[in-house]
Design a protein around this motif. Structure first.
Motif, PDB file in Angstrom:
ATOM      1  N   TYR A 151     -27.355   4.012  14.393  1.00 44.61           N
ATOM      2  CA  TYR A 151     -27.717   3.097  13.023  1.00 44.61           C
ATOM      3  C   TYR A 151     -29.024   3.299  12.744  1.00 44.61           C
ATOM      4  O   TYR A 151     -29.789   2.707  13.421  1.00 44.61           O
ATOM      5  CB  TYR A 151     -27.199   1.532  13.124  1.00 44.61           C
ATOM      6  N   ARG A 152     -29.371   3.893  11.593  1.00 45.51           N
ATOM      7  CA  ARG A 152     -30.728   3.918  11.096  1.00 45.51           C
ATOM      8  C   ARG A 152     -31.658   4.593  12.155  1.00 45.51           C
ATOM      9  O   ARG A 152     -32.591   4.091  12.826  1.00 45.51           O
ATOM     10  CB  ARG A 152     -31.223   2.685  10.756  1.00 45.51           C
ATOM     11  N   ASP A 153     -31.269   5.761  12.769  1.00 44.79           N
ATOM     12  CA  ASP A 153     -31.966   6.300  13.753  1.00 44.79           C
ATOM     13  C   ASP A 153     -32.264   5.765  15.065  1.00 44.79           C
ATOM     14  O   ASP A 153     -33.204   6.289  15.822  1.00 44.79           O
ATOM     15  CB  ASP A 153     -33.200   6.998  13.332  1.00 44.79           C
ATOM     16  N   ASN A 154     -31.555   4.718  15.322  1.00 47.26           N
ATOM     17  CA  ASN A 154     -31.561   4.168  16.632  1.00 47.26           C
ATOM     18  C   ASN A 154     -30.080   3.865  17.076  1.00 47.26           C
ATOM     19  O   ASN A 154     -28.981   3.762  16.466  1.00 47.26           O
ATOM     20  CB  ASN A 154     -32.093   2.729  16.487  1.00 47.26           C
ATOM     21  N   TRP A 155     -30.085   3.890  18.571  1.00 49.35           N
ATOM     22  CA  TRP A 155     -28.971   3.553  19.334  1.00 49.35           C
ATOM     23  C   TRP A 155     -28.823   2.402  19.915  1.00 49.35           C
ATOM     24  O   TRP A 155     -29.763   1.679  20.189  1.00 49.35           O
ATOM     25  CB  TRP A 155     -28.627   4.427  20.604  1.00 49.35           C
ATOM     26  N   TYR A 156     -27.393   1.696  19.606  1.00 52.21           N
ATOM     27  CA  TYR A 156     -27.221   0.427  20.011  1.00 52.21           C
ATOM     28  C   TYR A 156     -25.967   0.278  20.895  1.00 52.21           C
ATOM     29  O   TYR A 156     -25.149   0.957  20.892  1.00 52.21           O
ATOM     30  CB  TYR A 156     -26.987  -0.689  18.876  1.00 52.21           C
ATOM     31  N   LEU A 157     -26.081  -0.779  21.869  1.00 49.09           N
ATOM     32  CA  LEU A 157     -24.724  -0.785  22.979  1.00 49.09           C
ATOM     33  C   LEU A 157     -24.198  -2.126  22.445  1.00 49.09           C
ATOM     34  O   LEU A 157     -25.052  -3.140  22.390  1.00 49.09           O
ATOM     35  CB  LEU A 157     -25.429  -1.028  24.174  1.00 49.09           C
ATOM     36  N   ASP A 158     -23.113  -2.103  21.725  1.00 48.01           N
ATOM     37  CA  ASP A 158     -22.346  -3.225  21.636  1.00 48.01           C
ATOM     38  C   ASP A 158     -21.682  -3.645  22.815  1.00 48.01           C
ATOM     39  O   ASP A 158     -20.654  -2.745  23.159  1.00 48.01           O
ATOM     40  CB  ASP A 158     -21.410  -3.106  20.458  1.00 48.01           C
ATOM     41  N   ALA A 159     -21.784  -4.807  23.282  1.00 48.96           N
ATOM     42  CA  ALA A 159     -21.098  -5.152  24.547  1.00 48.96           C
ATOM     43  C   ALA A 159     -20.744  -6.769  24.617  1.00 48.96           C
ATOM     44  O   ALA A 159     -21.494  -7.584  23.983  1.00 48.96           O
ATOM     45  CB  ALA A 159     -22.025  -4.869  25.761  1.00 48.96           C
ATOM     46  N   TRP A 160     -19.934  -6.985  25.384  1.00 49.71           N
ATOM     47  CA  TRP A 160     -19.817  -8.634  25.784  1.00 49.71           C
ATOM     48  C   TRP A 160     -20.898  -8.962  26.813  1.00 49.71           C
ATOM     49  O   TRP A 160     -20.994  -8.362  27.681  1.00 49.71           O
ATOM     50  CB  TRP A 160     -18.310  -8.697  26.460  1.00 49.71           C
ATOM     51  N   CYS A 161     -21.583  -9.849  26.168  1.00 53.70           N
ATOM     52  CA  CYS A 161     -22.578 -10.503  27.114  1.00 53.70           C
ATOM     53  C   CYS A 161     -22.088 -11.657  27.964  1.00 53.70           C
ATOM     54  O   CYS A 161     -21.689 -12.725  27.168  1.00 53.70           O
ATOM     55  CB  CYS A 161     -23.823 -11.068  26.222  1.00 53.70           C
ATOM     56  N   HIS A 162     -22.115 -11.628  29.366  1.00 57.13           N
ATOM     57  CA  HIS A 162     -21.415 -12.697  30.171  1.00 57.13           C
ATOM     58  C   HIS A 162     -22.432 -13.755  30.049  1.00 57.13           C
ATOM     59  O   HIS A 162     -22.077 -14.770  30.377  1.00 57.13           O
ATOM     60  CB  HIS A 162     -21.205 -12.031  31.305  1.00 57.13           C
TER      61      HIS A 162
END
Length: 166
Positions: A26-37
């Protein structure tokens, strides 16, 4: 996974155990969508802010229903997703409207041309940080009509910027 993630807003690095769900560019950046415990919920982590990552053998990953993941990540405006808490009403000057009218800011946005040639854009959001930045990028050609909280955040950002030039 156990990750060390640097929160740029707070200036701190936290260890978190997460169950990865998807990678998003997204907008030249990478993101990790994750379940945060730690937070017991879905979160997005900027990949470039993860300084350490190691697999965990002792616990299986939390699997999230794809429909729930999509609803969470696409409900609000921009990368700071989540359930929409408000709708923004933005009025763009006739000059800025020439560009903005051809853009999609959100899949559920609503828009209308006004008699004076300005452009009204309404869209849902859950966190206004990115939205404020996009409003400020319109070089004074955008006015926040609603909600008052969003308008105040834009005013505060403009006042902070102005202090740097005095």
């Amino acid at each position: 996974l156990r990750i060390a993630h640097h929160n740029r807003e707070k200036g701190e690095t936290l260890e978190r155990e997460v169950s990865p769900q998807q990678l998003v560019h997204y907008r030249d950046n990478w993101y990790l969508d994750a379940w945060c415990h730690l937070r017991d919920g879905l979160r997005s982590f900027a990949v470039d802010a993860i300084s350490r990552c190691e697999p965990l053998e002792e616990s299986p990953a939390q699997e999230i229903d794809p429909g729930l993941l999509k609803a969470h990540t696409q409900a609000g405006y921009g990368i700071f997703s989540g359930e929409s808490r408000a709708w923004a009403r933005l009025r763009f000057s006739p000059l800025r409207a020439r560009w903005v009218s051809g853009e999609q800011w959100h899949p559920e946005q609503q828009s209308a041309w006004l008699p004076d040639g300005s452009y009204l854009l309404e869209l849902p959001y859950s966190d206004d940080r990115e939205l404020v930045g996009d409003i400020l990028r319109q070089a004074g050609g955008c006015e926040v009509l609603e909600p008052p909280e969003l308008r105040e955040h834009v005013v505060q950002a403009l006042q902070e910027a102005l202090r740097q030039y005095r």
